[in-house]
Motif scaffolding. Sequence first.
Motif, PDB file in Angstrom:
ATOM      1  N   VAL A 108     -36.426 -76.165  54.787  1.00 33.73           N
ATOM      2  CA  VAL A 108     -35.306 -76.591  55.247  1.00 33.73           C
ATOM      3  C   VAL A 108     -34.300 -75.276  55.605  1.00 33.73           C
ATOM      4  O   VAL A 108     -33.721 -74.669  56.844  1.00 33.73           O
ATOM      5  CB  VAL A 108     -33.886 -77.277  53.838  1.00 33.73           C
ATOM      6  CG1 VAL A 108     -32.986 -76.834  54.254  1.00 33.73           C
ATOM      7  CG2 VAL A 108     -35.441 -78.633  53.137  1.00 33.73           C
ATOM      8  N   SER A 109     -34.914 -73.939  54.611  1.00 29.37           N
ATOM      9  CA  SER A 109     -34.397 -72.359  55.099  1.00 29.37           C
ATOM     10  C   SER A 109     -34.735 -72.233  57.109  1.00 29.37           C
ATOM     11  O   SER A 109     -33.665 -71.759  57.487  1.00 29.37           O
ATOM     12  CB  SER A 109     -34.923 -71.469  54.244  1.00 29.37           C
ATOM     13  OG  SER A 109     -34.230 -70.432  54.722  1.00 29.37           O
ATOM     14  N   ALA A 110     -35.455 -72.790  57.542  1.00 28.00           N
ATOM     15  CA  ALA A 110     -36.316 -72.645  58.697  1.00 28.00           C
ATOM     16  C   ALA A 110     -35.316 -73.413  59.707  1.00 28.00           C
ATOM     17  O   ALA A 110     -35.869 -73.673  60.920  1.00 28.00           O
ATOM     18  CB  ALA A 110     -37.858 -72.011  58.775  1.00 28.00           C
ATOM     19  N   LEU A 111     -34.624 -74.560  59.027  1.00 25.31           N
ATOM     20  CA  LEU A 111     -34.196 -76.142  59.936  1.00 25.31           C
ATOM     21  C   LEU A 111     -32.793 -75.139  61.147  1.00 25.31           C
ATOM     22  O   LEU A 111     -31.816 -74.095  60.393  1.00 25.31           O
ATOM     23  CB  LEU A 111     -33.755 -76.591  59.667  1.00 25.31           C
ATOM     24  CG  LEU A 111     -34.828 -77.981  58.723  1.00 25.31           C
ATOM     25  CD1 LEU A 111     -34.165 -78.722  57.496  1.00 25.31           C
ATOM     26  CD2 LEU A 111     -35.544 -77.856  59.630  1.00 25.31           C
ATOM     27  N   GLY A 112     -32.443 -75.116  61.668  1.00 23.40           N
ATOM     28  CA  GLY A 112     -31.315 -74.898  63.022  1.00 23.40           C
ATOM     29  C   GLY A 112     -31.316 -73.624  63.787  1.00 23.40           C
ATOM     30  O   GLY A 112     -30.842 -73.873  64.250  1.00 23.40           O
ATOM     31  N   ARG A 113     -31.890 -72.576  62.688  1.00 20.14           N
ATOM     32  CA  ARG A 113     -32.490 -71.653  62.836  1.00 20.14           C
ATOM     33  C   ARG A 113     -30.897 -70.950  63.758  1.00 20.14           C
ATOM     34  O   ARG A 113     -31.170 -70.324  64.608  1.00 20.14           O
ATOM     35  CB  ARG A 113     -33.602 -71.341  63.974  1.00 20.14           C
ATOM     36  CG  ARG A 113     -34.325 -71.663  62.694  1.00 20.14           C
ATOM     37  CD  ARG A 113     -35.680 -70.613  63.397  1.00 20.14           C
ATOM     38  NE  ARG A 113     -36.884 -70.942  63.203  1.00 20.14           N
ATOM     39  CZ  ARG A 113     -36.733 -70.138  62.126  1.00 20.14           C
ATOM     40  NH1 ARG A 113     -36.686 -69.098  61.945  1.00 20.14           N
ATOM     41  NH2 ARG A 113     -38.441 -70.532  61.691  1.00 20.14           N
ATOM     42  N   PRO A 114     -30.028 -70.975  63.070  1.00 21.42           N
ATOM     43  CA  PRO A 114     -28.064 -70.348  63.458  1.00 21.42           C
ATOM     44  C   PRO A 114     -28.488 -68.930  64.108  1.00 21.42           C
ATOM     45  O   PRO A 114     -28.814 -67.557  63.408  1.00 21.42           O
ATOM     46  CB  PRO A 114     -26.898 -70.692  62.207  1.00 21.42           C
ATOM     47  CG  PRO A 114     -28.125 -70.448  61.611  1.00 21.42           C
ATOM     48  CD  PRO A 114     -29.176 -70.554  61.434  1.00 21.42           C
ATOM     49  N   TRP A 115     -27.718 -68.727  65.509  1.00 23.92           N
ATOM     50  CA  TRP A 115     -27.250 -67.565  66.102  1.00 23.92           C
ATOM     51  C   TRP A 115     -26.024 -66.849  66.352  1.00 23.92           C
ATOM     52  O   TRP A 115     -25.572 -67.726  66.613  1.00 23.92           O
ATOM     53  CB  TRP A 115     -28.734 -67.136  67.396  1.00 23.92           C
ATOM     54  CG  TRP A 115     -28.733 -67.881  68.522  1.00 23.92           C
ATOM     55  CD1 TRP A 115     -27.444 -67.370  69.274  1.00 23.92           C
ATOM     56  CD2 TRP A 115     -28.394 -69.277  68.593  1.00 23.92           C
ATOM     57  NE1 TRP A 115     -27.165 -68.702  70.405  1.00 23.92           N
ATOM     58  CE2 TRP A 115     -27.863 -69.648  69.869  1.00 23.92           C
ATOM     59  CE3 TRP A 115     -29.249 -70.475  68.349  1.00 23.92           C
ATOM     60  CZ2 TRP A 115     -27.964 -70.638  70.594  1.00 23.92           C
ATOM     61  CZ3 TRP A 115     -29.463 -71.930  68.766  1.00 23.92           C
ATOM     62  CH2 TRP A 115     -28.477 -71.860  69.481  1.00 23.92           C
TER      63      TRP A 115
END
Length: 212
Positions: free
Chosen positions: A110-117
Amino acid sequence: MSPSDPTPATTPEDVPPLNGEPLPLEFSNTVFPVRGTLRDGFRTPEHVSWWLRSCRHLFTTSLLEPDLAAVDETDAHCFVLLRDAARRLIDAHIRGHDPDPWDVAQVNRVSALGRPWPALRWEAGRRPAALHCSTAPPVVTVQAEIAQALVELLAGIAPTLPTACPAPGCVFFFDAARSRRQWCSQGCGNRARAARHYARHQSTTASGHSSI
Ligand SMILES: [Zn+2]
């Protein structure tokens, strides 16, 4: 509420208390007792929406009413899975036990989902600002934010000392680093003191009877 948030917020039945804890603990405290029975604060999409609306100040992802209205059964199931994994991991951390590897994998996934920048917004005549962008919907990126905050808590990066409330019947975690508290709330402190007083009174009464 902004002009893009026209929907009046409604509160579903039996919502968890908001204790003002750091994000991973507030998230984990969505299992809560109601009249002696544990309730799940994410049991419907409306409950997830309510919690996200109430806690949106804890996220960098912006959550507008249309995002909250789009929360569905699948999202609610994902929140329950992450929350249950978070509770087991925090409990293992407090007790000094080894974690279930499935829980660790779940949080890392879940921590890797979406990867906001961060993206720069700099309009003429205005100050530059950072926007948090993501290819995933906001309801997914908030799960990534929760998982990342949980990683930082369990790895000792965040200055948080997760503690299980010892009051009778309480299932909440609280941050003992923020204040020298023994319980998650004043109510639990009062109940714990009352229970101790009752136990002392009972033992005094019992010893008094035995001496007759
Ligand atoms: Zn408590």
